[in-house]
Design an enzyme around this catalytic site. Structure first.
Site, mmCIF file in Angstrom:
data_model
loop_
_atom_site.group_PDB
_atom_site.id
_atom_site.type_symbol
_atom_site.label_atom_id
_atom_site.label_comp_id
_atom_site.label_asym_id
_atom_site.label_seq_id
_atom_site.Cartn_x
_atom_site.Cartn_y
_atom_site.Cartn_z
ATOM 1 C CG HIS A 261 -14.420 -47.423 -44.472
ATOM 2 N ND1 HIS A 261 -13.411 -47.618 -43.560
ATOM 3 C CD2 HIS A 261 -14.271 -46.143 -44.917
ATOM 4 C CE1 HIS A 261 -12.679 -46.512 -43.463
ATOM 5 N NE2 HIS A 261 -13.191 -45.603 -44.271
ATOM 6 C CG HIS A 395 -15.482 -38.004 -48.392
ATOM 7 N ND1 HIS A 395 -15.553 -39.321 -48.783
ATOM 8 C CD2 HIS A 395 -14.422 -37.915 -47.550
ATOM 9 C CE1 HIS A 395 -14.574 -40.009 -48.212
ATOM 10 N NE2 HIS A 395 -13.876 -39.188 -47.464
#
Length: 423
Positions: A261, A395
């Protein structure tokens, strides 16, 4: 542009990922893929996967990927539908399928393969992918995408946006709509991505302004905690630094700070800052420096601190590794951050990192062309402690594409800007 050593691999993998992802189509949306590429029916049909895959196929359509052998644009066949057909299927499933509770004006997080609702809260994280899917599909001119985007944004306004905090709440009871006191940075991160997509698709400045408000608050949290972002908060947005200490490897709410993150936020911060500059919106000064700092800190504390290459999943608030598993999505976000920072700063040394990440992916993650292992253990061996199968391609596909695109609010917008269809 990604280095000449790595760009051909990424271009080929993008096509292969789309081909692999086509196997996920099920009547109610898109399913969770097992290791062998079959749909894992035990997982049901999940909203976040259906939203992500719809987004991916909208990107595939913008890239010109159709059906046929090897995704090269050959004749469409039932075994290999083109990306436009799959994006249309996703939009229709999100509007008319069992995931959409039209009476409640919200989306269920999961239904059975037969379409029966599975009990559980309404979740803002999952809803963010409805908006992202719709925004990408709208730019790809997928039928009914505008209808889906309006429905997604209406639900966002009614259920998730807390204007006083300038953030989104995490979940609600489906019966009473009572808000859970937990607040999460992860849901807000994906909301920023969704709002940037909605801004790119509609030009509505409010979506960008809200993305900026969320990002500005996250910047403050980075700075207040020695640039290790707290993921978990109470309803007053006070950090819960011990949250889930007893289940540190949780898939969505792990204990500590999540390296991936830091990387994902660094990319989003650059995208927010770039969009605001074009729109004439002022940004916090931190947005000029925090992305580069977070990227370097992720490398320093996350890459191989245990003596093995690869990013650990989490660290504590002193920077010590907590969960040593290697999640594929973290490596993908490292590629996205490095590519974005190279493009925004002009510093080509980021290409050296991307080449290193690509080499690691080829050695450990890419089991077969287009098929990426979801999780490795701390010794880089295939594992399934937190994740199993190969749930979606989101992703990895974005990581393969981003280095060929300009910095833009969304991937769909970036593809159109690259081709000259947008300025």
């Amino acid at each position: 542009m990604t280095s000449t050593a790595t760009r051909p691999l990424f271009d080929a993998e993008a096509r292969r990922l789309l081909r692999f992802g086509k196997r996920s189509r099920v009547p109610g949306g898109f399913g969770w893929l097992a290791d062998d590429g079959s749909v894992d029916a035990s997982r049901g049909i999940q909203l976040w996967i259906t939203g992500r895959m719809t987004h991916c196929f909208a990107l595939g359509h913008l890239l010109g990927e159709t059906g046929g052998p090897e995704g090269t644009g050959g004749p469409e066949s039932p075994e290999s539908p083109d990306c436009l057909a799959l994006a249309e299927h996703g939009v229709a499933a999100l509007l008319d399928g069992p995931l959409h509770d039209r009476e409640a004006g919200a989306w269920r997080s999961r239904v059975t393969p037969e379409g029966a609702p599975v009990a559980g809260p309404l979740v803002s994280y999952d809803h963010s992918f409805v908006i992202l899917a719709a925004a990408s599909a709208l730019l790809a001119q997928v039928p009914r995408a505008g209808e889906l985007l309006e429905a997604g944004l209406e639900a966002f306004e009614r259920l998730w946006w807390d204007d006083d905090a300038g953030m989104v709440v995490d979940s609600r009871s489906p019966e009473t709509l009572e808000v859970d006191p937990y607040r999460g940075a992860n849901a807000n991160m994906h909301t920023v991505e969704a709002l940037l997509g909605a801004y790119a698709a509609t030009g509505r400045r409010l979506n960008l302004e809200r993305a900026l408000r969320i990002t500005s608050r996250i910047c403050e949290q980075f700075e207040a905690h020695d640039f290790r972002l707290p993921e978990h908060y109470d309803e007053s947005w006070s950090p819960l630094l011990d949250y889930n200490r007893d289940i540190p490897a949780d898939a969505f709410r792990p204990f500590g700070s999540t390296i991936g993150h830091w990387l994902e936020w660094s990319r989003l911060m650059v995208e927010v800052r770039t969009a605001c500059a074009r729109e004439g919106l002022g940004c916090p000064a931190g947005l000029d420096v925090i992305p580069q700092h977070m990227y370097r800190k992720a490398l320093l504390e996350g890459w191989g601190p245990d003596g093995q290459p690869g990013f650990v999943y989490t660290v504590d608030f002193d920077g010590r590794p907590v969960v040593g598993q290697r999640m594929y999505w973290v490596l993908c976000e490292a590629i996205g951050a490095a590519e974005t920072l190279r493009e925004s700063t002009g510093d080509t040394s980021y290409d050296l990192d991307v080449d290193m990440f690509a080499a690691w992916a080829r050695t450990y993650l890419i089991e077969r062309p287009g098929e990426w292992r979801e999780e490795l253990d701390s010794q880089n061996r295939p594992a399934s402690g937190t994740w199993s199968g190969k749930p979606d391609i989101y992703h990895a596909l974005q990581a393969m594409l981003i280095g060929a695109l300009p910095v833009a609010p969304s991937f769909a917008d970036g593809i159109l800007r690259r081709t000259g269809a947008r300025q």
